[in-house]
Design a protein around this motif. Structure first.
Motif, PDB file in Angstrom:
ATOM      1  N   ASN A 196      27.397  35.054  -3.413  1.00 38.67           N
ATOM      2  CA  ASN A 196      28.339  34.609  -4.435  1.00 38.67           C
ATOM      3  C   ASN A 196      27.796  34.715  -5.855  1.00 38.67           C
ATOM      4  O   ASN A 196      28.562  34.901  -6.804  1.00 38.67           O
ATOM      5  CB  ASN A 196      28.765  33.166  -4.166  1.00 38.67           C
ATOM      6  CG  ASN A 196      29.554  33.032  -2.880  1.00 38.67           C
ATOM      7  OD1 ASN A 196      30.358  33.882  -2.544  1.00 38.67           O
ATOM      8  ND2 ASN A 196      29.306  31.963  -2.142  1.00 38.67           N
ATOM      9  N   THR A 197      26.477  34.563  -6.005  1.00 39.04           N
ATOM     10  CA  THR A 197      25.905  34.495  -7.349  1.00 39.04           C
ATOM     11  C   THR A 197      24.937  35.617  -7.679  1.00 39.04           C
ATOM     12  O   THR A 197      24.627  35.842  -8.857  1.00 39.04           O
ATOM     13  CB  THR A 197      25.160  33.158  -7.538  1.00 39.04           C
ATOM     14  OG1 THR A 197      24.003  33.134  -6.671  1.00 39.04           O
ATOM     15  CG2 THR A 197      26.059  31.979  -7.211  1.00 39.04           C
ATOM     16  N   GLY A 198      24.420  36.307  -6.665  1.00 33.00           N
ATOM     17  CA  GLY A 198      23.405  37.329  -6.905  1.00 33.00           C
ATOM     18  C   GLY A 198      22.019  36.750  -7.119  1.00 33.00           C
ATOM     19  O   GLY A 198      21.092  37.470  -7.473  1.00 33.00           O
ATOM     20  N   GLY A 199      21.858  35.441  -6.919  1.00 36.39           N
ATOM     21  CA  GLY A 199      20.561  34.805  -7.082  1.00 36.39           C
ATOM     22  C   GLY A 199      19.586  35.198  -5.985  1.00 36.39           C
ATOM     23  O   GLY A 199      19.975  35.443  -4.839  1.00 36.39           O
ATOM     24  N   VAL A 200      18.285  35.260  -6.324  1.00 36.65           N
ATOM     25  CA  VAL A 200      17.249  35.660  -5.371  1.00 36.65           C
ATOM     26  C   VAL A 200      16.886  34.479  -4.472  1.00 36.65           C
ATOM     27  O   VAL A 200      16.589  33.379  -4.952  1.00 36.65           O
ATOM     28  CB  VAL A 200      15.996  36.155  -6.113  1.00 36.65           C
ATOM     29  CG1 VAL A 200      14.853  36.399  -5.134  1.00 36.65           C
ATOM     30  CG2 VAL A 200      16.315  37.427  -6.882  1.00 36.65           C
ATOM     31  N   CYS A 201      16.900  34.716  -3.164  1.00 35.81           N
ATOM     32  CA  CYS A 201      16.525  33.708  -2.160  1.00 35.81           C
ATOM     33  C   CYS A 201      15.383  34.257  -1.318  1.00 35.81           C
ATOM     34  O   CYS A 201      15.335  35.465  -1.033  1.00 35.81           O
ATOM     35  CB  CYS A 201      17.701  33.382  -1.248  1.00 35.81           C
ATOM     36  SG  CYS A 201      19.232  32.924  -2.098  1.00 35.81           S
ATOM     37  N   LEU A 202      14.458  33.386  -0.912  1.00 40.22           N
ATOM     38  CA  LEU A 202      13.335  33.796  -0.069  1.00 40.22           C
ATOM     39  C   LEU A 202      13.114  32.766   1.032  1.00 40.22           C
ATOM     40  O   LEU A 202      13.450  31.588   0.877  1.00 40.22           O
ATOM     41  CB  LEU A 202      12.048  33.929  -0.878  1.00 40.22           C
ATOM     42  CG  LEU A 202      11.967  35.069  -1.884  1.00 40.22           C
ATOM     43  CD1 LEU A 202      11.965  34.505  -3.291  1.00 40.22           C
ATOM     44  CD2 LEU A 202      10.721  35.898  -1.665  1.00 40.22           C
ATOM     45  N   SER A 203      12.516  33.228   2.112  1.00 42.72           N
ATOM     46  CA  SER A 203      12.099  32.313   3.172  1.00 42.72           C
ATOM     47  C   SER A 203      10.768  32.777   3.747  1.00 42.72           C
ATOM     48  O   SER A 203      10.429  33.957   3.701  1.00 42.72           O
ATOM     49  CB  SER A 203      13.158  32.237   4.281  1.00 42.72           C
ATOM     50  OG  SER A 203      13.247  33.474   4.978  1.00 42.72           O
ATOM     51  N   MET A 204      10.008  31.808   4.254  1.00 39.11           N
ATOM     52  CA  MET A 204       8.722  32.073   4.902  1.00 39.11           C
ATOM     53  C   MET A 204       8.735  31.396   6.266  1.00 39.11           C
ATOM     54  O   MET A 204       8.982  30.192   6.364  1.00 39.11           O
ATOM     55  CB  MET A 204       7.570  31.519   4.051  1.00 39.11           C
ATOM     56  CG  MET A 204       7.471  32.113   2.662  1.00 39.11           C
ATOM     57  SD  MET A 204       6.218  31.282   1.647  1.00 39.11           S
ATOM     58  CE  MET A 204       4.716  31.598   2.609  1.00 39.11           C
ATOM     59  N   SER A 205       8.496  32.162   7.312  1.00 41.97           N
ATOM     60  CA  SER A 205       8.531  31.613   8.663  1.00 41.97           C
ATOM     61  C   SER A 205       7.328  30.712   8.921  1.00 41.97           C
ATOM     62  O   SER A 205       6.367  30.687   8.140  1.00 41.97           O
ATOM     63  CB  SER A 205       8.542  32.752   9.686  1.00 41.97           C
ATOM     64  OG  SER A 205       7.261  33.354   9.767  1.00 41.97           O
ATOM     65  N   SER A 206       7.360  29.989  10.022  1.00 44.16           N
ATOM     66  CA  SER A 206       6.240  29.118  10.386  1.00 44.16           C
ATOM     67  C   SER A 206       4.955  29.921  10.548  1.00 44.16           C
ATOM     68  O   SER A 206       3.861  29.400  10.298  1.00 44.16           O
ATOM     69  CB  SER A 206       6.559  28.360  11.678  1.00 44.16           C
ATOM     70  OG  SER A 206       6.806  29.270  12.757  1.00 44.16           O
ATOM     71  N   LYS A 207       5.075  31.195  10.931  1.00 40.42           N
ATOM     72  CA  LYS A 207       3.876  32.024  11.111  1.00 40.42           C
ATOM     73  C   LYS A 207       3.291  32.474   9.772  1.00 40.42           C
ATOM     74  O   LYS A 207       2.157  32.957   9.731  1.00 40.42           O
ATOM     75  CB  LYS A 207       4.207  33.235  11.977  1.00 40.42           C
ATOM     76  CG  LYS A 207       4.495  32.861  13.436  1.00 40.42           C
ATOM     77  CD  LYS A 207       4.686  34.088  14.317  1.00 40.42           C
ATOM     78  CE  LYS A 207       4.877  33.677  15.772  1.00 40.42           C
ATOM     79  NZ  LYS A 207       5.045  34.839  16.677  1.00 40.42           N
ATOM     80  N   ALA A 208       4.052  32.318   8.682  1.00 37.95           N
ATOM     81  CA  ALA A 208       3.527  32.638   7.356  1.00 37.95           C
ATOM     82  C   ALA A 208       2.939  31.402   6.680  1.00 37.95           C
ATOM     83  O   ALA A 208       2.400  31.503   5.577  1.00 37.95           O
ATOM     84  CB  ALA A 208       4.638  33.212   6.489  1.00 37.95           C
ATOM     85  N   LEU A 209       3.034  30.248   7.335  1.00 31.48           N
ATOM     86  CA  LEU A 209       2.515  28.998   6.795  1.00 31.48           C
ATOM     87  C   LEU A 209       1.178  28.660   7.445  1.00 31.48           C
ATOM     88  O   LEU A 209       0.899  29.066   8.582  1.00 31.48           O
ATOM     89  CB  LEU A 209       3.515  27.864   7.036  1.00 31.48           C
ATOM     90  CG  LEU A 209       4.932  28.095   6.496  1.00 31.48           C
ATOM     91  CD1 LEU A 209       5.854  26.960   6.937  1.00 31.48           C
ATOM     92  CD2 LEU A 209       4.913  28.214   4.977  1.00 31.48           C
ATOM     93  N   ALA A 210       0.348  27.928   6.723  1.00 38.72           N
ATOM     94  CA  ALA A 210      -0.947  27.475   7.254  1.00 38.72           C
ATOM     95  C   ALA A 210      -0.754  26.083   7.846  1.00 38.72           C
ATOM     96  O   ALA A 210      -0.563  25.106   7.111  1.00 38.72           O
ATOM     97  CB  ALA A 210      -1.992  27.460   6.147  1.00 38.72           C
ATOM     98  N   ILE A 211      -0.769  26.001   9.171  1.00 36.51           N
ATOM     99  CA  ILE A 211      -0.538  24.741   9.871  1.00 36.51           C
ATOM    100  C   ILE A 211      -1.852  24.273  10.496  1.00 36.51           C
ATOM    101  O   ILE A 211      -2.438  24.983  11.327  1.00 36.51           O
ATOM    102  CB  ILE A 211       0.535  24.910  10.968  1.00 36.51           C
ATOM    103  CG1 ILE A 211       1.846  25.401  10.334  1.00 36.51           C
ATOM    104  CG2 ILE A 211       0.740  23.614  11.723  1.00 36.51           C
ATOM    105  CD1 ILE A 211       2.943  25.683  11.341  1.00 36.51           C
ATOM    106  N   THR A 212      -2.323  23.112  10.093  1.00 33.56           N
ATOM    107  CA  THR A 212      -3.577  22.589  10.614  1.00 33.56           C
ATOM    108  C   THR A 212      -3.476  22.367  12.121  1.00 33.56           C
ATOM    109  O   THR A 212      -2.565  21.691  12.607  1.00 33.56           O
ATOM    110  CB  THR A 212      -3.932  21.246   9.929  1.00 33.56           C
ATOM    111  OG1 THR A 212      -4.072  21.473   8.521  1.00 33.56           O
ATOM    112  CG2 THR A 212      -5.228  20.679  10.479  1.00 33.56           C
ATOM    113  N   GLY A 213      -4.398  22.980  12.876  1.00 30.79           N
ATOM    114  CA  GLY A 213      -4.437  22.813  14.331  1.00 30.79           C
ATOM    115  C   GLY A 213      -3.494  23.714  15.097  1.00 30.79           C
ATOM    116  O   GLY A 213      -3.341  23.551  16.305  1.00 30.79           O
ATOM    117  N   ILE A 214      -2.900  24.712  14.444  1.00 30.10           N
ATOM    118  CA  ILE A 214      -1.894  25.545  15.100  1.00 30.10           C
ATOM    119  C   ILE A 214      -2.460  26.313  16.286  1.00 30.10           C
ATOM    120  O   ILE A 214      -1.731  26.633  17.234  1.00 30.10           O
ATOM    121  CB  ILE A 214      -1.254  26.520  14.086  1.00 30.10           C
ATOM    122  CG1 ILE A 214      -0.052  27.251  14.696  1.00 30.10           C
ATOM    123  CG2 ILE A 214      -2.283  27.515  13.577  1.00 30.10           C
ATOM    124  CD1 ILE A 214       1.102  26.364  15.032  1.00 30.10           C
TER     125      ILE A 214
END
Length: 290
Positions: free
Chosen positions: A117-135
């Motif tokens: 609707n607006t042309g605005g930039v949206c991004l997402s990062m999956s859980s595998k792109a995040l640093a999770i302690t103890g993963i």
């Protein structure tokens, strides 16, 4: 009988009759294009159905280039080039349409797209792109498959004393205000006999102390918010905070986190799907944190 429309626009030969009213089809294509340029993309597409003049005008490159973000060429060249290097040769309307569909990058662990609707930039990062302690310790964490994530997999925590999820992203955002969210879910959902069910046996500890969310940017912006995780069985967007981009030509580095590290009690039963960044003007149903 013998009725006709004269060159002067009168009926039955009455030259003194009122002239015919102009119709939408009489609007020059250049004028229609100027009208369309003032509308948002859904409105442009709706008006394009009116007649041939508006349909042709809706294809004008200058209309759609004004709807594309200032850095759309960067998105195409740096992110999308591997899939379709000829995208820049398309009409601007076709580029806009393609960029509104999620484009994976960084090995499929991140996605970028334009809000339709607006042309605005949206991004997402999956859980595998995040640093999770103890993963990597399967006593605590597991990656589980699910159709409820755009990445088809989420990180599921059974139990831990130390809950910490960190993320970092560097990107050249168009100028504007952006909001960052974590998408979390209490309980483990699955399908049984074609119906969605949610197992909440591991859900505990989130009502004792709130989760702390933080966001910092390379230009010194810093936001801290806190929120109790609730609503088992539903995916919730937890609002981490907002940040402002003033220089479209500079890279913005964003670091963010979600933590609950009070070791006086354990906590568990949460799914971590992804982190999302949306323009703040794009309305989302979110959980506001204090």
């Amino acid at each position: 009988m013998g009725a006709n429309i004269s060159g002067g626009g009168s009926i039955d030969g009455d030259e003194t009759g009122p002239p015919l009213r102009p119709r939408l089809d009489d609007i020059p294509e250049s004028c229609a294009a100027l009208i369309l340029a003032r509308l948002n993309p859904p409105e442009i597409c709706n008006l394009a159905r009116l007649n041939r003049s508006f349909r042709s005008a809706s294809l004008a490159d200058f209309i759609w280039e004004s709807k594309l973000p200032s850095n759309y060429k960067l998105i195409v060249e740096k992110v999308f080039v591997e899939e379709d290097g000829d995208l820049m040769n398309l009409k601007k309307k076709d580029i806009y349409a393609r960029l509104t569909k999620p484009i994976p990058f960084d090995g499929g662990t991140k996605e970028i797209w334009l809000d339709k609707n607006t042309g605005g930039v949206c991004l997402s990062m999956s859980s595998k792109a995040l640093a999770i302690t103890g993963i990597d310790d399967r006593r605590y964490w597991n990656h589980i498959s699910t159709e409820e994530s755009r990445y088809r997999t989420v990180a599921y925590l059974q139990q831990t004393w130390w809950f910490e999820v960190d993320g970092e992203l560097e990107f050249q955002f168009p100028a504007g205000t952006y909001s960052l969210f974590f998408r979390l879910h209490l309980g483990k959902s699955s399908k049984r006999l074609g119906r969605r069910v949610c197992n909440t046996e591991h859900v505990h500890g989130w009502d004792i102390k709130p989760v702390q969310f933080q966001l910092t940017t390379s230009d010194g912006q810093h936001v801290v918010s806190r929120c109790y995780l609730d609503n088992p069985g539903s995916w919730v967007l937890y609002h981490v905070g907002d940040f402002i981009v003033e220089n479209s030509n500079a890279l913005t580095n964003i670091k963010f986190s979600s933590t609950q590290i009070d070791c006086t009690h354990t906590k568990g039963g949460v799914c971590v799907d992804a982190a999302f960044i949306y323009p703040s003007s794009v309305r989302k149903e979110v959980k506001l944190c204090s």
